[in-house]
Design an enzyme around this catalytic site. Structure first.
Site, PDB file in Angstrom:
ATOM      1  N   GLU A 270      12.674  11.248 -14.600  1.00 38.48           N
ATOM      2  CA  GLU A 270      13.260   9.899 -14.577  1.00 38.48           C
ATOM      3  C   GLU A 270      14.385   9.869 -15.604  1.00 38.48           C
ATOM      4  O   GLU A 270      14.747  10.897 -16.185  1.00 38.48           O
ATOM      5  CB  GLU A 270      12.220   8.831 -14.940  1.00 38.48           C
TER       6      GLU A 270
ATOM      7  N   HIS B 133       3.467  -9.537  -8.613  1.00 37.62           N
ATOM      8  CA  HIS B 133       4.486  -8.945  -9.483  1.00 37.62           C
ATOM      9  C   HIS B 133       5.863  -8.877  -8.816  1.00 37.62           C
ATOM     10  O   HIS B 133       6.735  -8.122  -9.247  1.00 37.62           O
ATOM     11  CB  HIS B 133       4.030  -7.585 -10.021  1.00 37.62           C
TER      12      HIS B 133
ATOM     13  N   ASP C 215       5.792   3.280 -12.093  1.00 40.23           N
ATOM     14  CA  ASP C 215       5.751   3.407 -13.553  1.00 40.23           C
ATOM     15  C   ASP C 215       4.623   2.575 -14.141  1.00 40.23           C
ATOM     16  O   ASP C 215       3.991   2.944 -15.120  1.00 40.23           O
ATOM     17  CB  ASP C 215       7.064   2.908 -14.176  1.00 40.23           C
TER      18      ASP C 215
HETATM   19  P1  FAD Z   1       3.032  -9.018  -4.653  1.00 44.18           P
HETATM   20  O1  FAD Z   1       4.132  -9.396  -5.530  1.00 44.18           O
HETATM   21  O2  FAD Z   1       1.799  -9.821  -4.749  1.00 44.18           O
HETATM   22  O3  FAD Z   1       3.530  -8.971  -3.138  1.00 44.18           O
HETATM   23  C1  FAD Z   1       4.748  -8.358  -2.789  1.00 44.18           C
HETATM   24  C2  FAD Z   1       5.020  -8.513  -1.296  1.00 44.18           C
HETATM   25  O4  FAD Z   1       4.104  -7.724  -0.572  1.00 44.18           O
HETATM   26  C3  FAD Z   1       4.854  -9.949  -0.781  1.00 44.18           C
HETATM   27  O5  FAD Z   1       5.745 -10.174   0.263  1.00 44.18           O
HETATM   28  C4  FAD Z   1       3.437  -9.948  -0.284  1.00 44.18           C
HETATM   29  O6  FAD Z   1       3.234 -10.923   0.710  1.00 44.18           O
HETATM   30  C5  FAD Z   1       3.290  -8.543   0.254  1.00 44.18           C
HETATM   31  N1  FAD Z   1       1.939  -8.023   0.136  1.00 44.18           N
HETATM   32  C6  FAD Z   1       1.124  -8.031  -0.952  1.00 44.18           C
HETATM   33  N2  FAD Z   1      -0.039  -7.428  -0.652  1.00 44.18           N
HETATM   34  C7  FAD Z   1       0.051  -7.044   0.635  1.00 44.18           C
HETATM   35  C8  FAD Z   1      -0.823  -6.373   1.536  1.00 44.18           C
HETATM   36  N3  FAD Z   1      -2.037  -5.975   1.163  1.00 44.18           N
HETATM   37  N4  FAD Z   1      -0.391  -6.145   2.787  1.00 44.18           N
HETATM   38  C9  FAD Z   1       0.831  -6.528   3.192  1.00 44.18           C
HETATM   39  N5  FAD Z   1       1.692  -7.182   2.404  1.00 44.18           N
HETATM   40  C10 FAD Z   1       1.302  -7.425   1.141  1.00 44.18           C
HETATM   41  N6  FAD Z   1       7.963  -0.726  -8.064  1.00 44.18           N
HETATM   42  C11 FAD Z   1       8.132   0.596  -7.920  1.00 44.18           C
HETATM   43  O7  FAD Z   1       8.328   1.084  -6.815  1.00 44.18           O
HETATM   44  N7  FAD Z   1       8.100   1.419  -8.994  1.00 44.18           N
HETATM   45  C12 FAD Z   1       7.837   0.969 -10.247  1.00 44.18           C
HETATM   46  O8  FAD Z   1       7.802   1.755 -11.179  1.00 44.18           O
HETATM   47  C13 FAD Z   1       7.626  -0.415 -10.423  1.00 44.18           C
HETATM   48  N8  FAD Z   1       7.344  -0.911 -11.638  1.00 44.18           N
HETATM   49  C14 FAD Z   1       7.151  -2.254 -11.788  1.00 44.18           C
HETATM   50  C15 FAD Z   1       6.832  -2.750 -13.051  1.00 44.18           C
HETATM   51  C16 FAD Z   1       6.623  -4.098 -13.242  1.00 44.18           C
HETATM   52  C17 FAD Z   1       6.296  -4.607 -14.627  1.00 44.18           C
HETATM   53  C18 FAD Z   1       6.751  -4.979 -12.145  1.00 44.18           C
HETATM   54  C19 FAD Z   1       6.583  -6.446 -12.333  1.00 44.18           C
HETATM   55  C20 FAD Z   1       7.071  -4.504 -10.881  1.00 44.18           C
HETATM   56  C21 FAD Z   1       7.268  -3.138 -10.685  1.00 44.18           C
HETATM   57  N9  FAD Z   1       7.558  -2.596  -9.436  1.00 44.18           N
HETATM   58  C22 FAD Z   1       7.722  -1.250  -9.285  1.00 44.18           C
HETATM   59  C23 FAD Z   1       7.741  -3.456  -8.272  1.00 44.18           C
HETATM   60  C24 FAD Z   1       6.453  -3.617  -7.481  1.00 44.18           C
HETATM   61  O9  FAD Z   1       6.142  -2.435  -6.795  1.00 44.18           O
HETATM   62  C25 FAD Z   1       6.602  -4.720  -6.429  1.00 44.18           C
HETATM   63  O10 FAD Z   1       7.018  -5.911  -7.025  1.00 44.18           O
HETATM   64  C26 FAD Z   1       5.280  -4.935  -5.702  1.00 44.18           C
HETATM   65  O11 FAD Z   1       5.501  -5.759  -4.606  1.00 44.18           O
HETATM   66  C27 FAD Z   1       4.312  -5.596  -6.626  1.00 44.18           C
HETATM   67  O12 FAD Z   1       3.022  -5.470  -6.135  1.00 44.18           O
HETATM   68  P2  FAD Z   1       2.069  -6.727  -6.134  1.00 44.18           P
HETATM   69  O13 FAD Z   1       0.729  -6.181  -5.810  1.00 44.18           O
HETATM   70  O14 FAD Z   1       2.169  -7.545  -7.336  1.00 44.18           O
HETATM   71  O15 FAD Z   1       2.681  -7.468  -4.864  1.00 44.18           O
END
Ligand code: FAD
Length: 511
Positions: free
Chosen positions: A266, A90, A153
């Site tokens: 918020e 994400h 969120d």
């Molecule tokens: P990924 O996109 O898969 O990875 C993100 C980064 O973290 C990459 O660099 C990856 O290599 C690294 N990573 C992933 N897993 C691990 C692990 N286990 N150990 C070490 N590194 C790792 N953020 C907020 O703070 N508050 C919100 O309310 C919020 N709402 C969101 C709503 C939506 C619809 C979206 C798309 C994003 C939102 N985000 C929010 C942002 C979100 O927290 C970050 O984009 C987060 O990185 C997404 O998590 P993911 O598991 O998809 O990570």
């Protein structure tokens, strides 16, 4: 497993890749999990942003930390391979990708751990770095009536993905971000070592990994602090025409003691018109109520502000107790009379509210559109100027998605973590969550994000990017400011060959 490896070798031979990588890795790996190559890896070349795409060499579905350690060690034996953990993909700017490298699908470890425990009498849950927060919520509430204290969120994000950034929502003013609500991690470092860390055990790795953008290790387990879950939530939105009134009330609420404020604070900016996405219709919380603009004062400008709060209660609480407490708090606020909306929902419904928005957006086909998002932390000292230039001028017609803005408190963040924050105690998260159709407008909006960031730099605003995305080392240095040296030292200690999280574009792979 052997079948998996055979397919791996076979497919790569069939494509006749010049790969020592493939054969040397497949020889050295003895995974419990699985390696995928070819078309099946396409998922690892995509993310929610839809702006970037780079293909990995292989997608690995590990069964746990041992597999991940083997993959990292195998990469370290090559001269150039990188490894990216992919949570739920994400990210917006390819942060979870590894061009020509190995992407680890953390979701394949999602069921690991899930163990409740008490530490010094307080409840915790151990979860996989690859677990989704929505699954953590369901397990905790349905199994034990407990829940983590600090959320995002949207909950279809992995524990490791948000802890690598911060994890922020309307509870963070009270409990800090998610990174302030874990007491122990298990991490696979860039040296392929499986290390348990906490405030007292390997603290440099613990604090480094929290907000560390995946640079120092892959989080395979997190110990998350829990508290009693409420049954119900009164979810309320009130409207302001003046930014100064909005910020005064929001700041008042986030600086009150526990028990003397709402449980969630918020807010967002919206356009003063009938635009269905960014205007008046974005405010009411149910179908039964409309936004009646005749309540707005004549002085209202091009944009308005909505403060969103929530009050937790239990089924056993008497309705009049809840009404009294809520009225007392609302009575302290100076919103536009007649523009108040409220609903009572279960705690789970409240926390899963964005999931419903996702379902709608998927049904309308807009969920998979590109998302040129921009997230910033802007100091209270500069937020009026930011509002005047960015919201009231540049974005006055809206952005095709939510524009969040609400205050947070620096003292609830641990300065030993890797997150970079503005200087002041009160700062605002600003989130421009654009949903745009594919096409040339995407580039324009990316350029507009750049323009906003450049304006902040030029004006010398006290700000930081959240979920930062920069291309050059100079920009990263500026981002981290006086924490840059610590960040570089942590990299040298835990991932000296710069194998991990290449998609962040901070360090170049070396040998
Ligand atoms: P990924 O996109 O898969 O990875 C993100 C980064 O973290 C990459 O660099 C990856 O290599 C690294 N990573 C992933 N897993 C691990 C692990 N286990 N150990 C070490 N590194 C790792 N953020 C907020 O703070 N508050 C919100 O309310 C919020 N709402 C969101 C709503 C939506 C619809 C979206 C798309 C994003 C939102 N985000 C929010 C942002 C979100 O927290 C970050 O984009 C987060 O990185 C997404 O998590 P993911 O598991 O998809 O990570």
């Amino acid at each position: 497993m052997i079948a998996c490896l055979e397919r791996f070798v076979h497919e790569n031979e069939a494509e006749s890749k010049p790969d020592d990588d493939v054969s040397s890795i497949s020889n050295s790996l003895d995974l419990q999990g699985c390696i995928e190559t070819g078309g099946i890896t396409a998922v690892a070349a995509k993310d929610f942003g839809g702006l970037y795409s780079v293909k990995p060499l292989a997608l690995i579905k590990p069964s746990g930390a041992e597999d991940i350690a083997r993959v990292v060690k195998a990469a370290s034996r090559t001269s150039h391979l990188t490894v990216a953990a992919r949570g739920n993909g994400h990210s917006i700017n390819g942060q979870a990708m590894a061009g020509g490298g190995l992407v680890i699908d953390m979701r394949s470890t999602k069921e690991n751990h899930f163990k409740f425990l008490k530490v010094n009498g307080s409840p915790y849950i151990d979860v996989s770095g690859g677990a989704l927060w929505e699954d953590v919520l369901k397990q905790c509430v349905s199994g034990f009536g407990l829940a983590p204290r600090s959320w995002t969120d949207y909950l279809s994000l992995t524990v490791g993905g948000t802890l690598s950034n911060a994890g922020v929502s309307g509870q963070a003013f009270r409990y800090g971000p998610q990174t302030s609500n874990v007491s122990e991690l298990e991490v696979v470092t860039g040296k392929g070592e499986i290390t348990v860390c906490s405030e007292t055990q390997n603290p440099e790795l613990f604090f480094g990994a929290l907000g560390g953008l995946g640079q120092f290790g892959i989080i395979t387990r997190a110990r998350v602090k829990l508290q009693q879950a409420p049954d119900m939530v009164r979810w309320i939105r009130v409207v302001y025409s003046e930014f100064e009134d909005y910020t005064r009330d929001a700041e008042f609420l986030v600086t009150q003691k526990q028990g003397e404020s709402f449980d969630y604070v918020e807010g967002f900016v919206f356009a003063n018109n009938d635009d269905p996405v960014n205007g008046w219709p974005s405010v009411p919380l149910d179908q039964d109520h409309d936004f009646d603009p005749t309540h707005l004062p004549r002085t209202a400008g091009s944009v308005l502000y909505c403060l969103e709060v929530a009050f937790h209660y239990r089924n056993s609480d008497h309705p009049s107790t809840v009404d009294t407490a809520v009225s007392r708090l609302l009575g302290r606020l100076g919103f536009v009379e007649g523009l108040k909306f409220q609903v009572d929902v279960s705690y789970m419904e409240f926390l899963l509210r964005v999931k419903r928005a996702e379902e709608h957006a998927k049904a309308n086909g807009i969920w998979d559109n590109p998302h040129p998002w921009l997230n910033l932390f802007v100091s209270k000292s500069d937020i009026v100027e930011f509002d005047r230039t960015v919201f009231k001028t540049m974005l006055k017609d809206g952005i095709g998605g939510p524009m969040l803005i609400y205050p947070l408190l620096r003292s609830k963040w641990d300065s030993r973590t890797s997150v970079a924050l503005p200087e002041g105690e009160i700062f605002y998260i600003v989130a421009l969550l654009r949903f745009v159709p594919k096409g040339p407008s995407v580039e324009k909006l990316v350029a507009q994000n750049q323009e906003i960031v450049q304006w902040c730099i030029k004006k010398g605003l006290d700000f930081k990017l959240y979920l930062p995305h920069y291309q050059s080392k100079e920009d990263w240095k500026r981002h981290f400011g006086n924490q840059w040296t610590r960040f570089v030292e942590r990299k040298a200690s835990f991932d000296p060959m710069a194998i991990l999280a290449p998609g962040q574009k901070i360090f170049k792979r070396n040998h």
